[in-house]
Design a protein around this motif. Sequence first.
Motif, PDB file in Angstrom:
ATOM      1  N   ALA A   1       0.832  -1.210   0.000  1.00  0.00           N
ATOM      2  CA  ALA A   1       0.000   0.000   0.000  1.00  0.00           C
ATOM      3  C   ALA A   1       0.867   1.261   0.000  1.00  0.00           C
ATOM      4  CB  ALA A   1      -0.942  -0.005   1.203  1.00  0.00           C
ATOM      5  N   CYS A   2       1.973   1.240   0.718  1.00  0.00           N
ATOM      6  CA  CYS A   2       2.884   2.397   0.732  1.00  0.00           C
ATOM      7  C   CYS A   2       3.535   2.596  -0.627  1.00  0.00           C
ATOM      8  CB  CYS A   2       3.946   2.242   1.820  1.00  0.00           C
ATOM      9  SG  CYS A   2       3.301   2.453   3.497  1.00  0.00           S
ATOM     10  N   LYS A   3       3.923   1.512  -1.293  1.00  0.00           N
ATOM     11  CA  LYS A   3       4.531   1.622  -2.622  1.00  0.00           C
ATOM     12  C   LYS A   3       3.540   2.175  -3.642  1.00  0.00           C
ATOM     13  CE  LYS A   3       8.085  -1.871  -2.179  1.00  0.00           C
ATOM     14  NZ  LYS A   3       8.559  -3.196  -2.593  1.00  0.00           N
ATOM     15  N   ARG A   4       2.264   1.877  -3.465  1.00  0.00           N
ATOM     16  CA  ARG A   4       1.228   2.388  -4.378  1.00  0.00           C
ATOM     17  C   ARG A   4       0.715   3.763  -3.932  1.00  0.00           C
ATOM     18  NH1 ARG A   4      -0.808  -3.237  -3.871  1.00  0.00           N
ATOM     19  NH2 ARG A   4      -2.210  -2.392  -2.307  1.00  0.00           N
ATOM     20  N   ASP A   5       1.333   4.342  -2.912  1.00  0.00           N
ATOM     21  CA  ASP A   5       0.936   5.648  -2.353  1.00  0.00           C
ATOM     22  C   ASP A   5      -0.495   5.648  -1.826  1.00  0.00           C
ATOM     23  OD1 ASP A   5       3.436   6.666  -2.936  1.00  0.00           O
ATOM     24  OD2 ASP A   5       2.802   7.603  -4.819  1.00  0.00           O
ATOM     25  N   GLU A   6      -0.968   4.501  -1.373  1.00  0.00           N
ATOM     26  CA  GLU A   6      -2.298   4.414  -0.775  1.00  0.00           C
ATOM     27  C   GLU A   6      -2.250   4.640   0.732  1.00  0.00           C
ATOM     28  OE1 GLU A   6      -4.111   1.031  -3.789  1.00  0.00           O
ATOM     29  OE2 GLU A   6      -3.248   0.408  -1.891  1.00  0.00           O
ATOM     30  N   LEU A   7      -1.046   4.603   1.280  1.00  0.00           N
ATOM     31  CA  LEU A   7      -0.880   4.619   2.721  1.00  0.00           C
ATOM     32  C   LEU A   7       0.489   5.203   3.048  1.00  0.00           C
ATOM     33  CD1 LEU A   7      -2.561   3.409   5.111  1.00  0.00           C
ATOM     34  CD2 LEU A   7      -1.210   1.339   4.881  1.00  0.00           C
ATOM     35  N   ILE A   8       0.607   5.723   4.257  1.00  0.00           N
ATOM     36  CA  ILE A   8       1.916   6.084   4.801  1.00  0.00           C
ATOM     37  C   ILE A   8       2.067   5.327   6.109  1.00  0.00           C
ATOM     38  CG2 ILE A   8       2.122   8.354   3.726  1.00  0.00           C
ATOM     39  CD1 ILE A   8       1.157   9.556   6.417  1.00  0.00           C
ATOM     40  N   ALA A   9       3.288   5.103   6.492  1.00  0.00           N
ATOM     41  CA  ALA A   9       3.556   4.405   7.741  1.00  0.00           C
ATOM     42  C   ALA A   9       4.787   5.036   8.373  1.00  0.00           C
ATOM     43  CB  ALA A   9       3.784   2.917   7.488  1.00  0.00           C
TER      44      ALA A   9
ATOM     45  N   PRO B   1      -4.351   9.651  -4.474  1.00  0.00           N
ATOM     46  CA  PRO B   1      -3.786  10.764  -5.252  1.00  0.00           C
ATOM     47  C   PRO B   1      -3.205  11.869  -4.369  1.00  0.00           C
ATOM     48  CG  PRO B   1      -6.191  10.709  -5.444  1.00  0.00           C
ATOM     49  CD  PRO B   1      -5.782   9.490  -4.692  1.00  0.00           C
ATOM     50  N   VAL B   2      -3.764  12.050  -3.201  1.00  0.00           N
ATOM     51  CA  VAL B   2      -3.273  13.078  -2.268  1.00  0.00           C
ATOM     52  C   VAL B   2      -1.888  12.690  -1.752  1.00  0.00           C
ATOM     53  CG1 VAL B   2      -3.714  14.221  -0.057  1.00  0.00           C
ATOM     54  CG2 VAL B   2      -5.619  13.765  -1.626  1.00  0.00           C
ATOM     55  N   ILE B   3      -1.754  11.453  -1.291  1.00  0.00           N
ATOM     56  CA  ILE B   3      -0.463  10.978  -0.788  1.00  0.00           C
ATOM     57  C   ILE B   3       0.574  11.020  -1.899  1.00  0.00           C
ATOM     58  CG2 ILE B   3       0.771   8.946   0.082  1.00  0.00           C
ATOM     59  CD1 ILE B   3      -1.824   8.256   1.652  1.00  0.00           C
ATOM     60  N   SER B   4       0.186  10.601  -3.085  1.00  0.00           N
ATOM     61  CA  SER B   4       1.108  10.583  -4.216  1.00  0.00           C
ATOM     62  C   SER B   4       1.668  11.971  -4.521  1.00  0.00           C
ATOM     63  CB  SER B   4       0.399  10.016  -5.452  1.00  0.00           C
ATOM     64  OG  SER B   4       1.295   9.908  -6.520  1.00  0.00           O
ATOM     65  N   VAL B   5       0.805  12.971  -4.566  1.00  0.00           N
ATOM     66  CA  VAL B   5       1.268  14.321  -4.894  1.00  0.00           C
ATOM     67  C   VAL B   5       2.075  14.919  -3.741  1.00  0.00           C
ATOM     68  CG1 VAL B   5      -0.729  15.723  -4.164  1.00  0.00           C
ATOM     69  CG2 VAL B   5       0.595  16.395  -6.168  1.00  0.00           C
ATOM     70  N   LEU B   6       1.735  14.591  -2.507  1.00  0.00           N
ATOM     71  CA  LEU B   6       2.525  15.081  -1.372  1.00  0.00           C
ATOM     72  C   LEU B   6       3.906  14.427  -1.333  1.00  0.00           C
ATOM     73  CD1 LEU B   6      -0.249  15.348   1.364  1.00  0.00           C
ATOM     74  CD2 LEU B   6       0.910  17.232   0.183  1.00  0.00           C
ATOM     75  N   LYS B   7       4.000  13.175  -1.792  1.00  0.00           N
ATOM     76  CA  LYS B   7       5.322  12.543  -1.897  1.00  0.00           C
ATOM     77  C   LYS B   7       6.147  13.197  -3.002  1.00  0.00           C
ATOM     78  CE  LYS B   7       4.540   8.082   0.251  1.00  0.00           C
ATOM     79  NZ  LYS B   7       4.616   6.623   0.104  1.00  0.00           N
TER      80      LYS B   7
ATOM     81  N   ASP C   1       6.790  10.951   5.570  1.00  0.00           N
ATOM     82  CA  ASP C   1       5.499  10.380   5.981  1.00  0.00           C
ATOM     83  C   ASP C   1       4.932  11.121   7.193  1.00  0.00           C
ATOM     84  OD1 ASP C   1       5.638   8.657   3.867  1.00  0.00           O
ATOM     85  OD2 ASP C   1       5.896   6.839   5.050  1.00  0.00           O
ATOM     86  N   TRP C   2       5.808  11.553   8.104  1.00  0.00           N
ATOM     87  CA  TRP C   2       5.336  12.331   9.250  1.00  0.00           C
ATOM     88  C   TRP C   2       4.726  13.653   8.775  1.00  0.00           C
ATOM     89  CZ3 TRP C   2       4.533  10.623  13.958  1.00  0.00           C
ATOM     90  CH2 TRP C   2       5.281   9.572  14.462  1.00  0.00           C
ATOM     91  N   ALA C   3       5.378  14.311   7.835  1.00  0.00           N
ATOM     92  CA  ALA C   3       4.873  15.597   7.332  1.00  0.00           C
ATOM     93  C   ALA C   3       3.559  15.411   6.586  1.00  0.00           C
ATOM     94  CB  ALA C   3       5.916  16.261   6.434  1.00  0.00           C
ATOM     95  N   ILE C   4       3.449  14.326   5.831  1.00  0.00           N
ATOM     96  CA  ILE C   4       2.187  14.045   5.126  1.00  0.00           C
ATOM     97  C   ILE C   4       1.073  13.824   6.147  1.00  0.00           C
ATOM     98  CG2 ILE C   4       0.982  12.361   3.671  1.00  0.00           C
ATOM     99  CD1 ILE C   4       3.677  11.980   2.171  1.00  0.00           C
ATOM    100  N   TRP C   5       1.358  13.077   7.179  1.00  0.00           N
ATOM    101  CA  TRP C   5       0.360  12.828   8.225  1.00  0.00           C
ATOM    102  C   TRP C   5      -0.074  14.155   8.845  1.00  0.00           C
ATOM    103  CZ3 TRP C   5       1.403   8.945  12.820  1.00  0.00           C
ATOM    104  CH2 TRP C   5       0.227   8.731  13.527  1.00  0.00           C
ATOM    105  N   GLY C   6       0.871  15.006   9.145  1.00  0.00           N
ATOM    106  CA  GLY C   6       0.528  16.314   9.695  1.00  0.00           C
ATOM    107  C   GLY C   6      -0.315  17.131   8.738  1.00  0.00           C
ATOM    108  N   TRP C   7       0.009  17.082   7.447  1.00  0.00           N
ATOM    109  CA  TRP C   7      -0.753  17.832   6.442  1.00  0.00           C
ATOM    110  C   TRP C   7      -2.194  17.325   6.401  1.00  0.00           C
ATOM    111  CZ3 TRP C   7      -3.685  17.411   2.116  1.00  0.00           C
ATOM    112  CH2 TRP C   7      -3.812  18.546   1.306  1.00  0.00           C
ATOM    113  N   ILE C   8      -2.361  16.030   6.542  1.00  0.00           N
ATOM    114  CA  ILE C   8      -3.685  15.410   6.471  1.00  0.00           C
ATOM    115  C   ILE C   8      -4.506  15.656   7.740  1.00  0.00           C
ATOM    116  CG2 ILE C   8      -4.811  13.133   6.545  1.00  0.00           C
ATOM    117  CD1 ILE C   8      -2.645  12.213   4.507  1.00  0.00           C
TER     118      ILE C   8
END
Length: 198
Positions: A109-117, A143-149, A155-162
Motif C-alpha cells: 500500500a505504501c509503494k502504491r501511495d495508498e498509505l503512509i507508515a 492521489p493526495v499521498i502521491s502528490v505530497l510525496k 510520511d510524518w509531514a504528510i500525516w501532519g498535512w492530512i
Amino acid sequence: MATPSQRDDLAQAGRQVAERLVDLTPWLQGWGLVPVRRDADATGKGGIDDVLVDDRHYRCPSTETLILNAQRVRLARQELLDMGSLSTKDLAAARDCSLNTVHKQIQRACKRDELIAVTVSGEVRVPAVLLDDALDVRPAWQPVISVLKEARLSDWAIWGWIARPNAGLSGQVAADVIDADPERVYAAAHRRMVQATS
C-alpha cells in the motif's frame, strides 16, 4: 543557569554538530532545513560557527536550537500519534492474519501511495485517519499521498498535512474534507507540491 564549564561543553558539542552538518547539508537542503545564511566578517572569513558549503558561508544552528527543534518535532509527532494510529499487531488482530501478512500489505500500500507508515520505537504504525471503519485503505487518499510525496514530504509531514488545520483548505482539516470533497483536498495537495518544487 548553565555554569561556564557547562557552556564550554555545550559550545564544544555545538562545534562537533556543526562539523557533522557540513556533510549533511545536501540532505538538509532536500528537506528544506537549509542553515541560515551569514555574511563573512570584515576579514572575509566566517567565525568558528560557520561552515563552507557550495562556496557560501552559512551559520550552523546552535546546540540549543537543535535541541529545541528536536523537542518540537517529538511533540508534534506525539500529537499525531495521540490522534490515532494502529500498529501492525493491531491490524493483524483486527484482520485475523499474521504480522508478516500485515507487513506485506502495508509495504504494498505504501509503494502504491495508498498509505503512509511511520516507525515509532521500532514499531510500524499507520495513521488511523487513512483507514475506513473496516480498517481497509481509503482510496480517496491515494492521489493526495502521491502528490505530497512528489513534494518530498516525509510520511510524518504528510500525516501532519492530512490531520491538522491546513491553510490550503482555508483552515480546515484534510481528513474532515476528503469524503465530501476529495478534489478540493487533492487541489490543495497539488498546490503544496508546486510550492515545494518551484
